[in-house]
Design a protein around this motif. Structure first.
Motif, mmCIF file in Angstrom:
data_model
loop_
_atom_site.group_PDB
_atom_site.id
_atom_site.type_symbol
_atom_site.label_atom_id
_atom_site.label_comp_id
_atom_site.label_asym_id
_atom_site.label_seq_id
_atom_site.Cartn_x
_atom_site.Cartn_y
_atom_site.Cartn_z
ATOM 1 N N CYS A 166 50.956 59.581 94.413
ATOM 2 C CA CYS A 166 49.546 59.221 94.532
ATOM 3 C C CYS A 166 48.637 60.262 93.881
ATOM 4 O O CYS A 166 47.440 60.059 93.772
ATOM 5 N N GLU A 167 49.219 61.381 93.408
ATOM 6 C CA GLU A 167 48.364 62.379 92.758
ATOM 7 C C GLU A 167 48.087 62.011 91.301
ATOM 8 O O GLU A 167 47.262 62.639 90.639
ATOM 9 N N LEU A 168 48.760 60.965 90.806
ATOM 10 C CA LEU A 168 48.520 60.549 89.423
ATOM 11 C C LEU A 168 47.102 60.005 89.281
ATOM 12 O O LEU A 168 46.565 59.391 90.192
ATOM 13 N N SER A 169 46.518 60.207 88.088
ATOM 14 C CA SER A 169 45.157 59.719 87.845
ATOM 15 C C SER A 169 45.153 58.194 87.893
ATOM 16 O O SER A 169 46.173 57.557 87.625
ATOM 17 N N PRO A 170 44.009 57.590 88.243
ATOM 18 C CA PRO A 170 43.933 56.117 88.264
ATOM 19 C C PRO A 170 44.407 55.526 86.940
ATOM 20 O O PRO A 170 45.130 54.519 86.927
ATOM 21 N N GLU A 171 44.048 56.175 85.824
ATOM 22 C CA GLU A 171 44.475 55.644 84.516
ATOM 23 C C GLU A 171 45.998 55.624 84.438
ATOM 24 O O GLU A 171 46.607 54.616 84.062
ATOM 25 N N ALA A 172 46.619 56.757 84.820
ATOM 26 C CA ALA A 172 48.079 56.827 84.761
ATOM 27 C C ALA A 172 48.689 55.751 85.655
ATOM 28 O O ALA A 172 49.590 55.012 85.255
ATOM 29 N N GLN A 173 48.148 55.615 86.864
ATOM 30 C CA GLN A 173 48.663 54.585 87.784
ATOM 31 C C GLN A 173 48.581 53.208 87.148
ATOM 32 O O GLN A 173 49.549 52.444 87.148
ATOM 33 N N ALA A 174 47.433 52.922 86.551
ATOM 34 C CA ALA A 174 47.240 51.594 85.958
ATOM 35 C C ALA A 174 48.233 51.364 84.834
ATOM 36 O O ALA A 174 48.863 50.303 84.736
ATOM 37 N N VAL A 175 48.425 52.385 83.990
ATOM 38 C CA VAL A 175 49.311 52.218 82.831
ATOM 39 C C VAL A 175 50.763 52.025 83.294
ATOM 40 O O VAL A 175 51.463 51.140 82.825
ATOM 41 N N ILE A 176 51.198 52.834 84.268
ATOM 42 C CA ILE A 176 52.575 52.682 84.759
ATOM 43 C C ILE A 176 52.770 51.286 85.328
ATOM 44 O O ILE A 176 53.631 50.523 84.892
ATOM 45 N N ALA A 177 51.899 50.914 86.281
ATOM 46 C CA ALA A 177 52.049 49.609 86.942
ATOM 47 C C ALA A 177 51.903 48.481 85.933
ATOM 48 O O ALA A 177 52.623 47.488 85.979
ATOM 49 N N GLY A 178 50.996 48.663 84.964
ATOM 50 C CA GLY A 178 50.672 47.580 84.046
ATOM 51 C C GLY A 178 51.670 47.390 82.920
ATOM 52 O O GLY A 178 51.794 46.296 82.371
ATOM 53 N N SER A 179 52.414 48.452 82.565
ATOM 54 C CA SER A 179 53.328 48.276 81.416
ATOM 55 C C SER A 179 54.798 48.364 81.802
ATOM 56 O O SER A 179 55.677 48.189 80.969
ATOM 57 N N ALA A 180 55.078 48.639 83.089
ATOM 58 C CA ALA A 180 56.483 48.721 83.532
ATOM 59 C C ALA A 180 57.240 47.464 83.130
ATOM 60 O O ALA A 180 58.389 47.517 82.694
ATOM 61 N N GLY A 181 56.551 46.310 83.241
ATOM 62 C CA GLY A 181 57.200 45.036 82.963
ATOM 63 C C GLY A 181 57.882 45.016 81.607
ATOM 64 O O GLY A 181 58.887 44.326 81.416
ATOM 65 N N ASN A 182 57.369 45.803 80.663
ATOM 66 C CA ASN A 182 57.952 45.796 79.306
ATOM 67 C C ASN A 182 59.412 46.238 79.315
ATOM 68 O O ASN A 182 60.161 45.955 78.379
ATOM 69 N N PHE A 183 59.823 46.990 80.355
ATOM 70 C CA PHE A 183 61.201 47.484 80.382
ATOM 71 C C PHE A 183 62.181 46.442 80.916
ATOM 72 O O PHE A 183 63.381 46.672 80.946
ATOM 73 N N ALA A 184 61.641 45.295 81.355
ATOM 74 C CA ALA A 184 62.519 44.268 81.919
ATOM 75 C C ALA A 184 63.581 43.879 80.893
ATOM 76 O O ALA A 184 63.318 43.852 79.692
ATOM 77 N N SER A 185 64.798 43.622 81.375
ATOM 78 C CA SER A 185 65.879 43.188 80.478
ATOM 79 C C SER A 185 66.719 42.179 81.252
ATOM 80 O O SER A 185 66.533 42.003 82.461
ATOM 81 N N ASP A 186 67.660 41.535 80.575
ATOM 82 C CA ASP A 186 68.468 40.539 81.291
ATOM 83 C C ASP A 186 69.538 41.211 82.152
ATOM 84 O O ASP A 186 70.194 40.569 82.955
ATOM 85 N N SER A 187 69.697 42.543 81.970
ATOM 86 C CA SER A 187 70.722 43.227 82.768
ATOM 87 C C SER A 187 70.205 43.530 84.174
ATOM 88 O O SER A 187 70.974 43.882 85.061
ATOM 89 N N GLY A 188 68.892 43.434 84.378
ATOM 90 C CA GLY A 188 68.394 43.694 85.720
ATOM 91 C C GLY A 188 66.877 43.662 85.778
ATOM 92 O O GLY A 188 66.201 43.570 84.756
ATOM 93 N N ARG A 189 66.354 43.765 86.984
ATOM 94 C CA ARG A 189 64.900 43.682 87.182
ATOM 95 C C ARG A 189 64.250 45.047 86.993
ATOM 96 O O ARG A 189 64.922 46.073 87.029
ATOM 97 N N VAL A 190 62.936 45.021 86.779
ATOM 98 C CA VAL A 190 62.139 46.237 86.885
ATOM 99 C C VAL A 190 61.320 46.099 88.157
ATOM 100 O O VAL A 190 60.762 45.036 88.421
ATOM 101 N N LEU A 191 61.295 47.140 88.964
ATOM 102 C CA LEU A 191 60.569 47.075 90.229
ATOM 103 C C LEU A 191 59.680 48.298 90.355
ATOM 104 O O LEU A 191 60.014 49.369 89.861
ATOM 105 N N LEU A 192 58.538 48.128 91.014
ATOM 106 C CA LEU A 192 57.570 49.226 91.145
ATOM 107 C C LEU A 192 57.501 49.699 92.591
ATOM 108 O O LEU A 192 57.669 48.913 93.524
#
Ligand code: FMN
Ligand code: SF4
Ligand code: FES
Lengths: 176, 435, 758
Positions: C474-500
């Protein structure tokens, strides 16, 4: 046999952070042991190094344990769990000469009782005790692999076999 | 103390009386490391086959066929493989390994190197009981000689094969002779046995394939390679090949280490003649033939029974070969006392991991203490037997069984001895003990 | 474990089982349960108690069912004279040196040994030799120990190393002298108390609960932890209005955390019945005057009157510790009654994270079985302890990869497979480098790590074979939080899910975000307002300086209440019904264990009273469930939820957060760029590993009410005498009390029973 208190003597140790120091020669000897094992398996050297600490300090004392914990990157309790398992490690000080009399079957039937009786009355202590002057400690131990030359005792690491009362006197009188 | 071979040429004991037999020079002058050179020219599988042919069975007590054990090592495992020599010799009555290491350490080392080559291992450890400090020094010297001479280290004898061997000290724990406990100890932990399977050959030291063999097992290997498995086997019997070292102690005139061909006949002759007969010419009362962990025998099971000295012969006679640590007792001993003595041993050496052995041996010793101080009760015999039955076959490792057998057999073979004690003011009324 | 089904025969009955399942579990599932002590589902097998012996066809000897994996066609006998004899024998052996003092044992009635023995009935006492003696003692201020009762199942030592990664408690000595303990006999660890929880007997005991009541006299109430955001389920043991202890024992509660709790959840509960609780409403009639007890009517009337006077500038500030019901009510109060701004005073606000999800939130079970875990910032081993345990075990017991990105070598690094040690304040640079569309070239420089380290991290993530869990502190800046949560999905693959997995600090931080979506910060609201309603206490009480009128709902008098004109006594989590929402989005029940103490009331009820007095009808029917129904109707993520649906703690319900791919993050990313440009060249690294417990043992309004925490916070000193409670030997500040301890009983004499043994 009196029921013993299973709480460990080491409970009484006031764990200080004093760390034992060893001469460069000894440290090299320790490194030589560590080098025998894969780099990620240095804990393997724990028992050999405990032996060294005991050789240098007489027993497994708190500074010695702290040293090993640091040297091998372990918790002190990791050192403790291993050290307390093995009967050769002295968890309290012993005399300069540690007399270990084999009490197992072959020695027992070949005259161990007289030998023990003789040594203890000679020193005026019971097995497990240390003489006032801190010269001798007498312990009863299990088979040391000299059944063919029973009865026997070990003083420090030296084997003394085919013991007779006279022989015992000679050996003990020769102890500095 | 005697050290000699009877009924065969000294093989294991070949160098026992040669001056400086423990040095590399003398060892090589007397045919040492010839087998290793030969082995390095053989295919690993061929070596394992020779060992199989030799019908060599593990000399550490379990008697498991060595060739078969070696063949369990997975060929294609990417992990490092390890060779471990079990030099923990702590079995009461057994002291043969000690003299092999003291006077002929190179035989064992040669055997280990051959095994390492056969199994594709680069590293070996010799786990020696801590009390044998002086032997560790001897072996360190021998290993140093080998490194000097290029017998250990890179490209052994100029071959493609490289291998190193180190000594490792124990610190006083009989259980560390048990191979999986030995491995725990070798990793720096408490000497607790591990679950089998996986067996060490598949997952042993550092979770890698590991072969653990007894000192005498390894010293046999060079001979097997030298004379060929079949020839070596034929020194002994079909099922138990070669020769075996026996450690004799107790009430005999000439205790010591004797090398006998497997199947030697017979036990009575061996004790009464070869070992010089009974001390002070007393009557033979009991023999524990294979180290403390086997059934005790009364004289009736031995005298005039032509007991052959090999695995099968001793089982037939109602005991086991074990480590060949023969303890001979004359009429002066009290079997209750000797049984108590061994029970104390097992209690002291129980690692404490599993319930039946830890609590059972503690309980047994308490009962024996009561009996030996005159508090024996008629029902004690039954109680002892039932406690043993509750330990046997239910403990985590064989030490539990080993603790039970001496008591079970002692009560079976020497009921009178116990009656005596259990009648002693069994609550004053001297009721017959129902032994 | 595969899900392939095979056939196993148990006592002649053919049953289906998952291939590779453990026999003892299969038997249990088929109503053939087998007694066992050392077996524990969530720990490595041990097979030492030998209690679970069964007969398996074609196998020599009896086998331990805790180590056998079932194979097709296996035929098992679990009941026969032979097996009963063996099991009885083990029971008898375990009792040999076990004192028969059940009547005075804190575990009497909850002891697994006792149960197994009693189940047989008619156990004849054949052992009549002297038992081995050992004194009762303390291992720490909160862990008491009676060694004689130990059956050496080693659940405690395994929990300590496998769950906690601490190896603080181990087995010492050998054979029948074996003891569970530590070097020096004193426990220096996080004091989680899980060793106590899993102990099947009364060997390890809760030093806070010690000798208070008998377990069966307690009413058990299943509820949710009030400290960490993991939402651990626990059971409050109470009796006639008094909370005596908190446990997670599976006989009472089966939450997402199993029997796991941490030091705060388990021991820091003495604040509930503490004498300093505010008992009645209090009124300060003139600034600088004293707070005078008053009636509810007086207080509420006064508040309504003064709020009306300040019409238009009445602000509301809520603590993220409150229930969803209370937070929701405060929100409605702000908009409908006060018509002013509302704030959540969260030290580590993560609304930017929750608002930008491009992948679902991970459950704690997902973490346990993840293939790769990326932890950016945070210190879960101190703040979200259950999350840390799951991550640790994922690595240790399931071979997962754990990548720790942190400014400091936190303790969890010891369990990590990769540690990216960045310089202080450079999280933004890391996030930009890892998630930014193209890796910022000189980011690595600013991070003080070599680029290889970054690429290795990227690789590990991209090559994940299974689930990837990304955790953010929770010490991450709001921008960092938004970017992590918002772009994590890009790592999704058919070998498994991406979860936050966000790592907020408070038990209901996430719920607060859901209830008060457009809340401001305490500071902004305070500035705008002349009068304030504060539920809970503030990080920075001085915000309330020279306000016209301040109302505070609290449990205790704090620096915040010092500014209050009216203080209203609130009920603690143990006295209310409601819900908390954890960092996995699980909406879980809070249940009333005891009636509200003194004159206190649930926060939502208090707020509602004020609103009503201001003639605003929130339409409440005065039941928490009613409030929840209303909030479920207005908060979309909670749509359709009702208390009955939340009844079963063993399968928690997850709120439905909107998960969207391809969110527009340009604003956040440029924000990050600015922050990174603002960063100077890489400065010094912090190489200091924090002390275990440095956050867990911190004294707060709530934890400080449990006396033992003062000793923990003051370095957990080892007392002279281990037989006496440490609290009797030390002042709260850790200095030794001056009572004659010189002649205190010495503990422990001998290490071996062998006569004269070494
Ligand atoms: C309690 C116990 C103690 C043992 N002690 C020894 C020992 O001291 N030396 C030894 O070689 N084998 C000992 N063994 C046997 C080993 O477990 C193992 O079988 C042996 O080392 C294998 O080598 P081998 O096949 O050459 O005999 C012991 C076994 C048990 C159960
Ligand atoms: S039988 Fe059990 S307690 Fe005994 S040595 Fe083996 S594992 Fe340890
Ligand atoms: S539960 Fe199987 S041995 Fe303990």
């Amino acid at each position: 046999m009196a029921a013993a208190t299973p709480t460990s003597y080491t409970d009484k140790v006031i764990v200080s952070d004093e760390v034992a120091e060893f001469s460069p020669a000894i440290v090299d000897e320790m490194k030589m042991h560590v080098a025998k094992y894969p780099a990620d398996r240095t804990r393997s050297a724990l028992i050999p190094l405990l032996m060294l600490v005991q050789r240098e300090r007489g027993w497994i004392d708190n500074p010695g344990v702290n040293f090993l914990a640091e040297f091998l990157n372990l918790e002190v309790t990791d050192v403790w769990e291993t050290a307390t398992f093995y009967s050769m490690f002295n968890l309290r000080p012993v005399g300069r000469h540690h007399i270990q009399i084999c009490k197992t079957l072959s020695c027992r039937i070949m005259g161990e009782p007289e030998i023990t009786e003789h040594i203890c009355s000679k020193l005026g202590i019971h097995p497990g005790e240390t003489t006032e002057d801190g010269k001798f400690t007498v312990s009863m131990v299990e088979c040391l692999g000299s059944c063919g030359t029973a009865p026997m005792m070990q003083i420090g690491f030296d084997y003394h076999e085919d013991l007779t009362v006279e022989k015992v006197d000679k050996i003990m009188d020769a102890c500095p | 103390m005697e050290i000699k071979a009877i009924g065969c040429e000294p093989l294991q004991l070949k160098r026992m009386h040669i001056e400086n037999g423990h040095t590399l020079k003398v060892y090589q002058d007397t045919g040492g490391y010839v087998s290793l050179k030969k082995a390095l020219g053989m295919a690993p599988d061929a070596i394992i086959q020779e060992v199989k042919d030799s019908a060599l069975r593990g000399r550490g007590g379990a008697g498991f066929p060595t060739g078969m054990k070696w063949s369990f090592v997975p060929k294609d495992s990417p992990k490092a493989k390890y060779i471990v020599c079990n030099a923990d010799e702590s079995e009461p009555g057994s002291f043969k390994d000690r003299y092999l290491m003291e006077r002929d350490p190179h035989s064992m080392i040669e055997g280990m190197i051959i095994a390492a080559y056969a199994l594709g291992s680069q590293t070996g450890y010799i786990y020696t009981r801590g009390e044998y400090k002086y032997l560790i020094d001897i072996m360190d010297a021998a290993l140093a000689e080998c490194r000097e001479a290029g017998i250990l280290g890179k490209n052994i004898f100029g071959s493609e094969f490289s291998c190193n061997i180190h000594t490792h000290t124990g610190a006083g724990a009989y259980i560390c002779g048990e191979e999986t406990a030995l491995l725990s100890s070798l990793e720096g932990f408490r000497g607790h046995p591990r679950l089998k399977p996986p067996f060490p050959a598949v997952e042993g030291l550092y979770a890698s394939p590991t072969i653990v063999n007894n000192v005498e097992t390894f010293t046999s290997v060079p001979q097997i390679i030298e004379m060929g498995g079949i020839a070596w086997r034929d020194l002994g019997t079909e099922k138990s090949g070669g020769t075996k070292l026996w450690s004799i102690s107790g009430h005999v005139k000439k205790p010591g280490v004797y090398e006998l061909p497997m199947g030697y006949a017979d036990m009575e002759k061996f004790i009464m003649e070869d070992c010089g007969g009974m001390l002070r010419n007393n009557k033979l009362k009991a023999v524990i033939p294979g180290g403390s962990s086997v059934y005790i025998m009364n004289s009736g099971q031995i005298l005039g029974k032509n007991v052959t000295l090999d695995y099968e012969g001793l089982v037939e006679a109602g005991s086991m070969l074990g480590t060949g640590g023969m303890m001979v007792m004359d009429e002066t001993v009290d079997i209750m006392e000797t049984t108590k003595n061994l029970t104390e041993f097992y209690k002291h050496e129980s690692c404490g991991w599993c319930t039946p052995c830890r609590e059972g041996t503690d309980w047994l010793v308490k009962i024996f203490n009561r009996i030996s101080t005159g508090g024996g009760r008629p029902e004690d015999a039954q109680l002892l037997l039932d406690i043993c039955d509750n330990i046997e076959g239910k403990s985590f490792c064989p030490l539990g069984d080993a603790a039970a057998w001496p008591i079970q057999s002692a009560i079976k073979q020497f009921p009178e001895e116990f009656k005596k004690w259990l009648n002693v003011k069994a609550n004053g009324n001297g009721v017959e003990a129902n032994v | 474990m595969s899900t392939e089904l095979i056939k196993v025969t148990i006592n002649g009955q053919e049953v289906e089982a998952e291939k590779g399942a453990v026999l003892i579990d299969v038997c249990k599932d088929n109503a053939e349960s087998i007694p066992s002590f050392c077996y524990y589902k969530d720990l490595e097998p041990q097979a030492s108690c030998r209690m679970c012996l069964v007969r398996i066809d074609k196998m020599p000897k009896l086998q331990t069912s805790c180590t056998i994996k079932v194979t097709d066609g296996m035929a098992v006998t679990t009941r026969s004279p032979e097996i009963e004899k063996a099991q009885r024998a083990m029971g008898e052996f375990l009792l040999v040196n076990h004192p028969l003092d059940c009547p005075v044992c804190d575990r009497g009635g909850e002891c697994e040994l006792q149960e197994v023995i009693f189940d047989w009935g008619d156990v004849e006492e054949r052992f009549n030799e002297p038992k081995n003696k050992a004194p009762e003692k303390y291992l720490s201020p909160i862990v008491a120990n009676d060694p004689q009762r130990c059956i050496l199942c080693k659940r405690c030592t395994r929990v300590c190393s496998e769950w906690m990664g601490e190896d603080a408690i181990e087995a010492g000595n050998r054979g029948s002298n074996t003891v569970i303990g530590t070097y020096g006999g004193w426990l220096n660890c996080s004091q989680c108390g899980n060793c106590i929880e899993v102990c099947p007997t009364g060997t390890l005991l809760d030093g806070v609960y010690r000798h208070e009541t008998r377990p069966w006299e307690l009413d058990q109430t299943i509820t949710t932890d009030v400290y960490s955001s993991d939402g651990m389920q626990l059971s409050i043991g109470s009796r006639s209005g008094l909370v005596h202890r908190i446990v997670a024992r599976d006989r009472y509660v089966n939450g997402l955390n199993g029997e796991f709790l941490d030091v705060k959840a388990r021991f820091a509960h003495e604040f509930i019945n503490h004498k300093d609780r505010i008992k009645t409403p209090l009124i300060r009639y003139s600034k600088g005057g004293k707070l005078i007890p008053a009636t509810w009517d007086q207080a509420i009337e006064l508040i309504a009157k003064r709020f009306k006077e300040n019409e238009g500038s009445v602000g509301t500030i809520a603590s993220p510790r409150l229930t969803n019901e209370s937070l929701f009510t405060l929100g409605r109060f702000a908009s409908e009654a006060a018509k002013g701004p509302v704030a959540v005073d969260d030290r580590g606000d993560m609304s930017a994270f929750v608002a930008n999800l491009s992948a679902p939130l991970a459950t704690h079970n997902d973490i346990r079985y993840a293939a790769t875990i990326l932890l950016i910032g945070g210190e879960p081993e101190e703040e979200q302890t259950y999350t840390a345990k799951q991550a640790r075990q994922a690595v240790r017991n399931s071979g997962a990869k754990l990548i720790v990105v942190n400014e400091r070598p936190i303790n969890l690094v010891r369990n990590a497979t990769q540690f990216v040690h960045i310089v202080a304040g450079s999280y933004d640079a890391f996030v930009l480098a890892l998630f930014g569309d193209l890796a910022d070239p000189d980011a690595a420089k600013k991070l003080g790590i070599d680029a290889a380290n970054l690429t290795a991290c990227r690789k590990a993530i991209e090559q994940t074979n299974g689930d990837l869990v990304i955790m953010a502190g929770c010490e991450l800046s709001p921008e960092a939080q938004a970017v992590i949560a918002g772009s994590a999905g890009n790592f999704a693959s058919d070998s498994g899910r991406v979860l936050l997995h966000p790592l907020p600090l408070y038990n209901n931080s996430v719920g607060a975000i859901d209830m008060l979506p457009n809340a401001g910060t305490a500071a902004t609201v305070a500035v705008k307002s002349s009068a304030l309603l504060v539920a809970g206490s503030l990080q920075n009480p001085d915000l309330l300086q020279n306000k016209d009128f301040v109302v505070v709902q609290e449990l205790f008098e704090t620096e915040t209440t010092a500014y209050a004109d009216v203080v209203l006594p609130a009920a603690s989590f143990a006295e209310v019904d409601g819900t908390f929402t954890n960092n996995a989005g699980n909406v879980q029940r809070v249940r009333k264990a005891i009636e509200p103490l003194n004159q206190s009331k649930p926060d939502w009820m208090v707020t509602n009273l004020i609103a009503r007095e201001m003639v605003v009808d929130l339409g409440y029917d005065f039941s928490a469930s009613g409030v929840f129904k209303k909030l479920a109707e207005s908060v979309t993520a909670y749509e359709g939820l009702r208390y009955p649906a939340l009844k079963d703690e063993s399968n928690p319900v997850q709120a439905k957060y909107p998960v969207e791919q391809g969110r527009d993050l340009s604003a956040a990313i440029s924000g990050l760029r600015k922050n990174v440009e603002a960063l100077g060249e890489a400065g010094e690294k912090n190489n200091e590993t924090p002390r275990v417990g440095h956050k867990l043992h911190r004294l707060t309004t709530m934890t400080s009410k449990t006396a033992q925490f003062h000793l923990l916070a003051n370095g957990n000193p080892k007392p002279e005498n281990l037989l006496l409670a440490p609290l009797e030997q030390f002042e709260p500040n850790g200095s030794p009390k001056s009572i004659g301890l010189a002649d205190a009983v010495a503990v422990g004499v001998s290490d071996r029973t062998n006569p004269g043994g070494r």
